[in-house]
Enzyme design. Structure first.
Site, PDB file in Angstrom:
ATOM      1  N   THR A 182     -46.427  91.431 -10.182  1.00 32.47           N
ATOM      2  CA  THR A 182     -45.665  92.218  -9.210  1.00 32.47           C
ATOM      3  C   THR A 182     -45.874  91.502  -7.877  1.00 32.47           C
ATOM      4  O   THR A 182     -46.953  90.938  -7.646  1.00 32.47           O
ATOM      5  CB  THR A 182     -46.138  93.680  -9.105  1.00 32.47           C
ATOM      6  N   HIS A 183     -44.881  91.489  -7.036  1.00 36.73           N
ATOM      7  CA  HIS A 183     -44.927  90.716  -5.777  1.00 36.73           C
ATOM      8  C   HIS A 183     -45.213  89.234  -6.041  1.00 36.73           C
ATOM      9  O   HIS A 183     -45.799  88.559  -5.189  1.00 36.73           O
ATOM     10  CB  HIS A 183     -45.981  91.264  -4.801  1.00 36.73           C
TER      11      HIS A 183
ATOM     12  N   SER B  88     -32.429  63.466 -12.047  1.00 34.53           N
ATOM     13  CA  SER B  88     -32.132  63.138 -10.650  1.00 34.53           C
ATOM     14  C   SER B  88     -31.503  61.748 -10.641  1.00 34.53           C
ATOM     15  O   SER B  88     -31.803  60.910 -11.492  1.00 34.53           O
ATOM     16  CB  SER B  88     -33.432  63.141  -9.843  1.00 34.53           C
TER      17      SER B  88
ATOM     18  N   LYS C 167     -37.648  63.270 -12.816  1.00 30.92           N
ATOM     19  CA  LYS C 167     -37.162  64.645 -12.676  1.00 30.92           C
ATOM     20  C   LYS C 167     -36.517  65.242 -13.915  1.00 30.92           C
ATOM     21  O   LYS C 167     -35.850  64.568 -14.678  1.00 30.92           O
ATOM     22  CB  LYS C 167     -36.127  64.689 -11.546  1.00 30.92           C
TER      23      LYS C 167
ATOM     24  N   ASN D 249     -34.474  68.716 -13.874  1.00 32.25           N
ATOM     25  CA  ASN D 249     -34.086  69.827 -13.002  1.00 32.25           C
ATOM     26  C   ASN D 249     -33.433  70.966 -13.782  1.00 32.25           C
ATOM     27  O   ASN D 249     -32.612  70.725 -14.659  1.00 32.25           O
ATOM     28  CB  ASN D 249     -33.123  69.329 -11.920  1.00 32.25           C
TER      29      ASN D 249
ATOM     30  N   GLU E  54     -30.043  77.266 -12.130  1.00 32.01           N
ATOM     31  CA  GLU E  54     -29.709  77.411 -10.709  1.00 32.01           C
ATOM     32  C   GLU E  54     -28.249  77.862 -10.567  1.00 32.01           C
ATOM     33  O   GLU E  54     -27.920  78.686  -9.715  1.00 32.01           O
ATOM     34  CB  GLU E  54     -29.960  76.079  -9.984  1.00 32.01           C
TER      35      GLU E  54
ATOM     36  N   GLN F 204      -1.539  93.509  -6.793  1.00 32.95           N
ATOM     37  CA  GLN F 204      -1.304  92.262  -7.525  1.00 32.95           C
ATOM     38  C   GLN F 204      -2.518  91.323  -7.408  1.00 32.95           C
ATOM     39  O   GLN F 204      -2.862  90.617  -8.345  1.00 32.95           O
ATOM     40  CB  GLN F 204      -0.070  91.562  -6.955  1.00 32.95           C
TER      41      GLN F 204
HETATM   42  N1  ARG Z   1       3.446  91.136 -10.057  1.00 35.97           N
HETATM   43  C1  ARG Z   1       3.165  92.483  -9.780  1.00 35.97           C
HETATM   44  C2  ARG Z   1       1.665  92.706  -9.886  1.00 35.97           C
HETATM   45  O1  ARG Z   1       1.029  91.871 -10.389  1.00 35.97           O
HETATM   46  C3  ARG Z   1       3.847  93.357 -10.749  1.00 35.97           C
HETATM   47  C4  ARG Z   1       4.152  94.719 -10.270  1.00 35.97           C
HETATM   48  C5  ARG Z   1       5.190  94.693  -9.225  1.00 35.97           C
HETATM   49  N2  ARG Z   1       5.587  96.030  -8.913  1.00 35.97           N
HETATM   50  C6  ARG Z   1       6.386  96.283  -7.856  1.00 35.97           C
HETATM   51  N3  ARG Z   1       6.681  97.517  -7.667  1.00 35.97           N
HETATM   52  N4  ARG Z   1       6.745  95.353  -7.049  1.00 35.97           N
HETATM   53  O2  ARG Z   1       1.139  93.671  -9.449  1.00 35.97           O
END
Ligand code: ARG
Length: 503
Positions: free
Chosen positions: A163-164, A285, A291, A293, A298, A330
């Site tokens: 812990t810590h 490396s 090395k 790594n 990471e 969208q």
């Molecule tokens: N390309 C639009 C989207 O990905 C689809 C829906 C569009 N709807 C609208 N009422 N313009 O969200």
């Protein structure tokens, strides 16, 4: 593309002019819609079958539309469909334009009857996301299983628990590995829970307020293998909590992997020397010949950071969207898919890496033997055998550790006399233990054997937890298989109906 439509697209009669080029490019989601291309075809086919079964369109028209959709699917799979964002706002417009282009407005123009892109896109996201969740769920279980197997190999590997980042108590390596298998099982459970919210059909909500046509929403839901409806039509087009939830679950999972990666990076350093990473997962490396790594680990850490950032972006994108559909929505798709790409690839590589880890048991044991991490066991022996309060015992043992450090001795080497001396100094009276109790308590190799609590690293509890883990992983695998089978069943039924109407 075959099936061209006229200048300006299929929706623009209200607007005097075609969309400006730059605006079209800015607005179009076509290129990112590749992720939901086939989902859009599947959803459309189910919709068309329902329209036909409800008597809204004729069998002959439905057959033609379905055949055209299948031809489009074939062309898409063969890489023949060109995606031009200047021509189409999105995949929905492209697909409808294709069908209208092939069949004309009179027949092709029936395909979208009773549907809006608003319920359509919500449907497509749900169709795609549920697949991605099931895939991720499977990968999570694979990792949980890899951790469980490693844990059963390391049941006798003594180690210091931290812990810590400081020595805390003695345990076994299996205990550490089991703890992360438990994290992963909860991740699987969270994915299962969120799948339930995702696997609901929004279709039939129309733009936001439902339709005057006798659409059968339940029929479409069943055809697509959904477990129910997003009933309220506003909710169906407006809500995105289902995808926020999925993104959150992925982010939580990534945080778990990142913490494990952090431990392994530290433990693979020369200073710790607890673990040897598989060569195949390490990086050299360009200049320092010696090395090795831990670059994969990471990147696990940094990708967890990216996923958290994408999640924050999603929350921010959605928080101010007025109720209903707005185009902001969208933009939530690309980060969502990226979250799933990053998370799935990370879990996958993590499983392979865990399978190849070689723990240095001697070094882990040596560190445990040198440690003062059995101090709490000694304090508890004083509570049990000498009747001290925790606070008294804590003081005595704390003083004993201080004396040991000054003399360069372990608790074991210092022996009972130093305990007695410490008690005289701190409590003003001599407190002692039987030699047997003392030896057992301060021997790091035996102290975890006598842990009595549920969930401790005692060998009995370790075996019990490993067994429960196994049962729980198996039961989650069964649940996952069931969900996959349900989807396959629905898919087969839908295919059959499509072929019947086409022929
Ligand atoms: N390309 C639009 C989207 O990905 C689809 C829906 C569009 N709807 C609208 N009422 N313009 O969200």
């Amino acid at each position: 593309m075959s099936g061209e439509v006229g200048e300006g697209g299929i929706y623009r009669s209200r607007l005097g002019k075609p969309m400006e080029r730059e605006a079209a490019q800015y607005l179009s989601s076509l290129l990112e819609d590749v992720e939901i291309f086939e989902e859009d075809i599947d959803g459309t086919e189910a919709h068309v079958i329902m329209l036909q079964e409800q008597g809204i369109i004729t069998r002959s028209d439905a057959g033609k539309i379905l055949r055209t959709l299948e031809e489009l699917r074939e062309e898409w799979r063969q890489g023949k469909i060109k995606l031009d964002p200047e021509k189409f706002e999105d995949v929905h417009e492209l697909i409808e334009a294709y069908v209208v282009g092939r069949l004309g407005l009179q027949i092709g123009g029936k395909m979208h009857t009773g549907r809006s892109r608003n319920d359509q896109v919500a449907l497509d996201i749900r169709l795609r996301l549920r697949r991605r969740i099931l895939n991720l769920w499977g990968e999570v279980l694979r990792l949980a299983e890899a951790l469980r197997l490693k844990a059963s190999e390391e049941k006798k590997t003594l180690m210091v628990l931290y812990t810590h980042t400081q020595h805390a108590q003695i345990g076994f390596l299996s205990h550490y590995l089991i703890s992360y298998a438990e994290h992963l099982l909860r991740d699987a459970e969270r994915l299962e829970a969120c799948y339930r919210h995702v696997n609901l059909s929004p279709l039939g909500a129309s733009a936001i307020g439902g339709s005057t046509l006798p659409l059968d929403r339940l029929k479409v839901a069943e055809l697509l293998g959904f477990e129910g409806l997003v009933e309220n039509s506003i909710d169906a087009v407006s809500s995105r909590d289902f995808l926020l939830e999925a993104a959150c679950q992925a982010a939580i999972l990534m945080v778990h992997l990142s913490r494990m990666a952090e431990d392994l990076v530290l433990w693979s350093s020369s200073e710790f020397g607890y673990v040897e990473l598989p060569d195949e997962f390490a990086s050299p490396s360009s200049i320092m010949p010696q090395k090795k790594n831990p670059c994969v680990l990471e990147l696990v850490r940094s990708r967890a950071g990216r996923v958290c950032g994408l999640l924050a972006g999603l929350l921010a994108s959605i928080k101010s969207v007025p109720t209903g559909y707005s185009r902001d929505l969208q933009d939530v798709k690309p980060p969502l898919w990226e979250i799933f790409n990053l998370t799935e690839s990370t879990v996958k590589i993590f499983s392979s890496l865990v399978e190849g880890l070689k723990f240095n048991r001697e070094r882990l044991g040596e560190n445990a033997l040198k440690s003062y991490a059995s101090a709490l066991d000694l304090a508890e022996a004083l509570i049990k055998e000498a009747g001290l309060s925790l606070r008294e015992a804590h003081r005595v043992v704390g003083e004993m550790v201080r004396l040991c450090l000054a003399k360069g001795l372990t608790l074991q080497e210092a022996g009972l006399p130093l305990l007695e001396k410490a008690s005289e100094k701190t409590l003003g009276r001599k407190v002692s233990l039987s030699l047997k109790t003392f030896r057992e308590a301060v021997n790091p190799a035996s102290s975890p054997m006598r842990r009595a609590t549920l969930g401790s690293p005692s060998p009995r509890e370790t075996l019990r937890m490993l067994k429960r883990l196994r049962d729980e992983i198996r039961s989650s695998e069964r649940m996952l298989r069931l969900k996959l089978r349900n989807l396959e069943k629905a898919e087969r039924k839908l295919r059959n109906k499509v072929y019947k109407l086409i022929s």
